[in-house]
Design a protein around this motif. Structure first.
Motif, PDB file in Angstrom:
ATOM      1  N   UNK A  70     -28.563 -39.787  16.902  1.00 59.24           N
ATOM      2  CA  UNK A  70     -27.819 -39.473  15.680  1.00 59.24           C
ATOM      3  C   UNK A  70     -28.227 -38.098  15.151  1.00 59.24           C
ATOM      4  N   UNK A  71     -29.519 -37.796  15.209  1.00 57.45           N
ATOM      5  CA  UNK A  71     -29.974 -36.472  14.765  1.00 57.45           C
ATOM      6  C   UNK A  71     -29.388 -35.364  15.634  1.00 57.45           C
ATOM      7  N   UNK A  72     -29.286 -35.584  16.935  1.00 50.78           N
ATOM      8  CA  UNK A  72     -28.692 -34.580  17.818  1.00 50.78           C
ATOM      9  C   UNK A  72     -27.235 -34.324  17.470  1.00 50.78           C
ATOM     10  N   UNK A  73     -26.514 -35.383  17.141  1.00 50.63           N
ATOM     11  CA  UNK A  73     -25.105 -35.215  16.748  1.00 50.63           C
ATOM     12  C   UNK A  73     -25.009 -34.419  15.444  1.00 50.63           C
ATOM     13  N   UNK A  74     -25.871 -34.746  14.489  1.00 52.04           N
ATOM     14  CA  UNK A  74     -25.886 -34.005  13.219  1.00 52.04           C
ATOM     15  C   UNK A  74     -26.251 -32.551  13.464  1.00 52.04           C
ATOM     16  N   UNK A  75     -27.236 -32.299  14.333  1.00 51.20           N
ATOM     17  CA  UNK A  75     -27.656 -30.922  14.615  1.00 51.20           C
ATOM     18  C   UNK A  75     -26.556 -30.125  15.314  1.00 51.20           C
ATOM     19  N   UNK A  76     -25.700 -30.806  16.086  1.00 48.80           N
ATOM     20  CA  UNK A  76     -24.603 -30.104  16.726  1.00 48.80           C
ATOM     21  C   UNK A  76     -23.623 -29.574  15.672  1.00 48.80           C
ATOM     22  N   UNK A  77     -23.338 -30.395  14.666  1.00 50.59           N
ATOM     23  CA  UNK A  77     -22.459 -29.929  13.590  1.00 50.59           C
ATOM     24  C   UNK A  77     -23.127 -28.840  12.762  1.00 50.59           C
ATOM     25  N   UNK A  78     -24.433 -28.952  12.560  1.00 57.60           N
ATOM     26  CA  UNK A  78     -25.173 -27.905  11.837  1.00 57.60           C
ATOM     27  C   UNK A  78     -25.139 -26.606  12.643  1.00 57.60           C
ATOM     28  N   UNK A  79     -25.250 -26.710  13.958  1.00 58.19           N
ATOM     29  CA  UNK A  79     -25.174 -25.528  14.822  1.00 58.19           C
ATOM     30  C   UNK A  79     -23.822 -24.833  14.684  1.00 58.19           C
ATOM     31  N   UNK A  80     -22.751 -25.626  14.698  1.00 57.49           N
ATOM     32  CA  UNK A  80     -21.415 -25.045  14.538  1.00 57.49           C
ATOM     33  C   UNK A  80     -21.259 -24.359  13.187  1.00 57.49           C
ATOM     34  N   UNK A  81     -21.785 -24.964  12.133  1.00 54.83           N
ATOM     35  CA  UNK A  81     -21.708 -24.358  10.800  1.00 54.83           C
ATOM     36  C   UNK A  81     -22.514 -23.063  10.750  1.00 54.83           C
ATOM     37  N   UNK A  82     -23.685 -23.059  11.406  1.00 51.48           N
ATOM     38  CA  UNK A  82     -24.520 -21.853  11.412  1.00 51.48           C
ATOM     39  C   UNK A  82     -23.825 -20.722  12.188  1.00 51.48           C
ATOM     40  N   UNK A  83     -23.207 -21.050  13.308  1.00 51.09           N
ATOM     41  CA  UNK A  83     -22.491 -20.040  14.087  1.00 51.09           C
ATOM     42  C   UNK A  83     -21.329 -19.485  13.269  1.00 51.09           C
ATOM     43  N   UNK A  84     -20.606 -20.356  12.592  1.00 52.87           N
ATOM     44  CA  UNK A  84     -19.501 -19.898  11.748  1.00 52.87           C
ATOM     45  C   UNK A  84     -20.014 -18.996  10.623  1.00 52.87           C
ATOM     46  N   UNK A  85     -21.128 -19.369  10.025  1.00 50.06           N
ATOM     47  CA  UNK A  85     -21.734 -18.556   8.964  1.00 50.06           C
ATOM     48  C   UNK A  85     -22.114 -17.166   9.484  1.00 50.06           C
ATOM     49  N   UNK A  86     -22.675 -17.113  10.686  1.00 48.52           N
ATOM     50  CA  UNK A  86     -23.064 -15.812  11.243  1.00 48.52           C
ATOM     51  C   UNK A  86     -21.841 -14.963  11.588  1.00 48.52           C
ATOM     52  N   UNK A  87     -20.794 -15.581  12.092  1.00 51.26           N
ATOM     53  CA  UNK A  87     -19.587 -14.824  12.429  1.00 51.26           C
ATOM     54  C   UNK A  87     -18.947 -14.261  11.156  1.00 51.26           C
TER      55      UNK A  87
END
Length: 150
Positions: A70-87
């Motif tokens: 479950x944490x890995x799934x949450x971290x995947x969404x956090x990763x996508x949000x972080x990438x979007x923030x950087x872009x």
């Protein structure tokens, strides 16, 4: 010399006996010469230093694995949000993607150490297991912050 026919000259203990041949019944505790019941003291074995006190059950491992998934799934969404923030901050998409994956790996390693420590601290919270997981996780998180800069 001893006379075998005289009962006073024969020793009380004949020596070696086979177990169970003439011994006390198993349900009655042994008695000493005075007739008092003697019970052997229990032997307590001290655990070895660093050895786990209890073994980890498969149920605990399954629950820990489910929590980690479950944490890995949450971290995947956090990763996508972080990438979007950087872009949005005008970081190149490939660099933002690399920073996102580094953050995902860092969070995964740190949370793996935490989940293992919660499952069975006496077994998994050791120098050889926890330090490499936390060290790789912190290096990856630091690299994610460094790579994510413009």
């Amino acid at each position: 010399m001893q006379n075998p026919k005289d009962p006073a000259s024969v020793p009380a203990d004949p020596g070696f006996k086979l177990p169970g041949a003439d011994s006390a019944p198993a349900d009655k505790p042994p008695k000493d010469a005075n007739g008092t019941v003697t019970t052997p003291a229990p032997i307590e074995v001290a655990p070895l230093a660093g050895a786990p006190m209890t073994d980890t059950s498969s149920r605990d491992l399954a629950i820990g694995g489910a929590v980690f998934l479950v944490l890995l799934i949450v971290y995947f969404f956090v990763r996508n949000a972080y990438v979007h923030h950087l872009v949005v901050k005008r970081v190149a998409p490939s660099t933002a993607g690399s920073a996102g994956w580094l953050m995902f790996v860092g969070l995964s390693f740190v949370s793996a150490a935490a989940v293992l420590a919660i499952i069975n601290a006496s077994k998994f919270l050791t120098f050889g297991i926890t330090v490499p997981l936390v060290l790789v996780g912190l290096v990856a998180l630091g690299a994610a912050l460094f790579v994510g800069r413009r």
